[in-house]
Write a protein that holds these residues in place. Structure first.
Motif, short mmCIF file in Angstrom:
data_model
loop_
_atom_site.label_atom_id
_atom_site.label_comp_id
_atom_site.label_asym_id
_atom_site.label_seq_id
_atom_site.Cartn_x
_atom_site.Cartn_y
_atom_site.Cartn_z
N ARG A 153 17.06 63.70 57.55
CA ARG A 153 18.40 63.37 58.26
C ARG A 153 18.66 62.06 58.40
NH1 ARG A 153 16.07 68.23 60.84
NH2 ARG A 153 17.46 69.97 60.27
N ASP A 169 24.53 57.71 59.81
CA ASP A 169 25.19 56.54 59.35
C ASP A 169 26.81 56.46 60.17
OD1 ASP A 169 27.25 58.23 58.37
OD2 ASP A 169 25.96 58.60 56.61
N THR A 220 24.06 62.38 57.52
CA THR A 220 23.71 63.06 56.12
C THR A 220 22.52 63.84 56.16
OG1 THR A 220 24.96 61.58 54.87
CG2 THR A 220 23.32 62.59 53.51
N ARG A 241 19.60 65.36 54.06
CA ARG A 241 19.13 65.56 52.53
C ARG A 241 18.36 66.90 52.28
NH1 ARG A 241 21.60 61.85 49.17
NH2 ARG A 241 22.14 60.04 50.30
N PRO A 266 22.92 66.07 49.02
CA PRO A 266 23.24 65.63 50.37
C PRO A 266 24.39 66.45 50.90
CG PRO A 266 24.38 64.28 48.74
CD PRO A 266 23.72 65.42 47.94
N HIS A 322 26.65 66.25 54.14
CA HIS A 322 27.32 65.33 55.14
C HIS A 322 28.37 66.09 56.08
CE1 HIS A 322 29.63 61.72 56.58
NE2 HIS A 322 28.31 61.10 56.37
#
Length: 503
Positions: A58, A61, A66, A68, A74, A76
């Motif tokens: 994880r 941002d 996001t 993964r 991905p 989000h």
């Protein structure tokens, strides 16, 4: 074009609703977007924090989080708040595609056991929209109404479970007839049993000579039991659906072998066998604790020898409220008219954590979530005492009891453990990750309350774990996606006192 593996439950509900309650059709359609967001928010919490085997890592941002997946895709969404109760997630992007409907997102994830889970999510959305469509307006409880009235105002179900309103196996008509949020009364039937296992004092009004009369929920009669039943009595369903309040009488917990949120609900023979011993023990512990805590006594428990036909009769919590006081389930607190939020939340937090920690130190871990825990509010709305009900899933530590010179009850099985992690999970996961988190409604509000009361809490051996470590909570989605693994699975949420971004 992606085709879901599950039928469109929203449309199926709409079709049946047009036949049984056409007056609700427009309101149901209008409630669907909000219901999708409410369930998607709960699902995003799981995707952000649970140890799901198909999540690789994880990455936070500026725009959110996001996730993964192990196959490289991905996922989000917004920055998660593990204690939020508002529906702040309206879409999640998997690759380039945005998903507003949680069941379609799970379908697209294509993970093991995802098909069954997606079906439950679709049912949860549709059932929640139905509940919100039938929400009564302008009819909030008064200051002295029975606790069941408060329970029937709780519309959204479990504050953190994606299956907060999942009721697979219930038709729309059955949900309207049996769901507490539809403010109904349910007619229970009675099954006469000759050789019932009974513990405690089974009420005389539930006997026919030597035979025990076991209350049976009508859904159970229609879908599960073959046993003949006779006319019984009406009772008000509480938020657990299968427990009902008898008018001016006790609460009756019925067997209801349907999957609601996490698990199939019934009443095990083990629960009946231990009910009286646990109730008597907890009465004695409460006296020893000398704290503002009441336990609703189990009056009697009975079973025909199998989980599908059993019942438990226990005290109503309302008897513990004095003149001018209200006995309110913690899950209903957001519905009440409370004093100024921050100071009240700190006062409530101090009360519940002090009682919970002191009891845990003695050797008892309560499953003190918003359904099992009630609070008595005085005339001014301040929390003064707690009431705890449904003792079936507490944990008792013989070693801790012995250290305090408390006789160990004659118990065995799942309720007994000396495992420190298991004991703390039981209390912290239900009380902080459930009751307190949902009452606060956000990590920021919970952090403020904990900062205020931390210096006042009893300095038990469990306090450093409560205030200094990530907090345990049930991994509810992982549990639903792991049918081959019995029992509870766990994850850890950020410690509120560490602030945003902690782990």
């Amino acid at each position: 074009m992606h085709r879901p593996s599950t039928p469109d439950t929203e449309d199926a509900f709409a079709e049946e609703l047009s036949a049984v309650r056409p007056d609700l059709s427009a309101r149901y359609a209008a409630a669907l977007p909000g219901a999708r967001a409410a369930v998607l928010t709960r699902l995003w919490r799981a995707l952000a924090y649970e140890p799901l085997p198909w999540v690789a890592r994880r990455e936070a941002d500026r725009d959110g989080l996001t996730v993964r997946l192990t196959d490289g895709r991905p996922l989000h969404g917004p920055r998660p708040d593990p204690y939020a109760t508002s529906a702040y997630v309206t879409e999640v992007r998997l690759g380039e595609r945005a998903y507003e409907r949680p069941e379609l997102l799970v379908d697209a994830l294509d993970v093991p056991h995802g098909g069954a889970f997606a079906a439950e999510l679709g049912n949860s959305v549709a059932s929640l929209a139905l509940s919100r469509a039938d929400r009564a307006s302008g009819d909030g409880p008064g200051t002295s109404e029975a606790s069941w009235v408060w329970e029937q105002r709780i519309v959204d179900g479990h504050p953190y479970h994606p299956n907060c309103r999942s009721r697979l196996g219930f038709s729309v008509a059955e949900q309207l007839a049996y769901g507490p949020e539809h403010r109904t009364s349910v007619e229970l039937s009675l099954a006469a049993v000759d050789d019932a296992l009974v513990t405690g004092e089974w009420p005389k009004w539930l006997r026919d000579g030597e035979r025990v009369l076991i209350p049976v929920h009508p859904w159970q009669s229609a879908h599960v039991l073959d046993a003949p039943v006779q006319e019984g009595f009406g009772a008000r369903p509480l938020m657990s659906l299968r427990t009902l309040a008898v008018p001016d009488g006790p609460h009756v917990k019925t067997a209801l072998s349907a999957r609601l949120t996490s698990s199939v609900r019934d009443i095990s023979v083990y629960s009946v066998e231990t009910a009286d011993t646990v109730s008597t023990f907890m009465e004695e512990i409460t006296v020893r604790l000398d704290a503002p805590l009441h336990i609703t006594r189990t009056l009697g428990a009975a079973t025909a020898g199998f989980p599908d036909l059993a019942a438990v009769v226990r005290e109503s919590p309302d008897g513990y409220a004095g003149a001018g006081e209200r006995c309110v389930p913690v899950a209903a607190l957001p519905l009440t008219m409370l004093p100024e939020k921050a100071s009240w939340l700190a006062e409530f937090t101090r009360l519940v954590l002090t009682v919970g920690l002191r009891l845990l130190e003695l050797g008892v871990a309560l499953e003190a979530h918003g359904q099992n825990l009630l609070v008595i509010l005085d005339r001014a709305g301040s929390p003064v005492r707690l009431v705890y009900r449904d003792l079936a899933d507490i944990r008792v530590s013989p070693a801790r009891l012995a250290r305090h010179g408390i006789p160990v009850p004659r118990l065995s099985g799942r309720i007994v453990t000396d495992d420190e992690t298991a004991l703390r999970r039981k209390l912290f996961g239900s009380l902080v990750g459930g009751a307190l988190g949902a009452t606060a409604g956000s990590a920021a509000a919970l952090r403020e309350a904990l900062e205020t009361v931390a210096p006042d809490l009893p300095p038990t051996a469990d306090l450093p774990a409560l205030l200094g470590e990530p907090l345990p909570t049930k991994a509810l989605t992982l549990m639903r996606l792991s049918p081959e693994t019995p029992g509870d699975l766990w994850t850890r949420l950020p410690q509120p006192l560490f602030g945003p971004g902690s782990s």
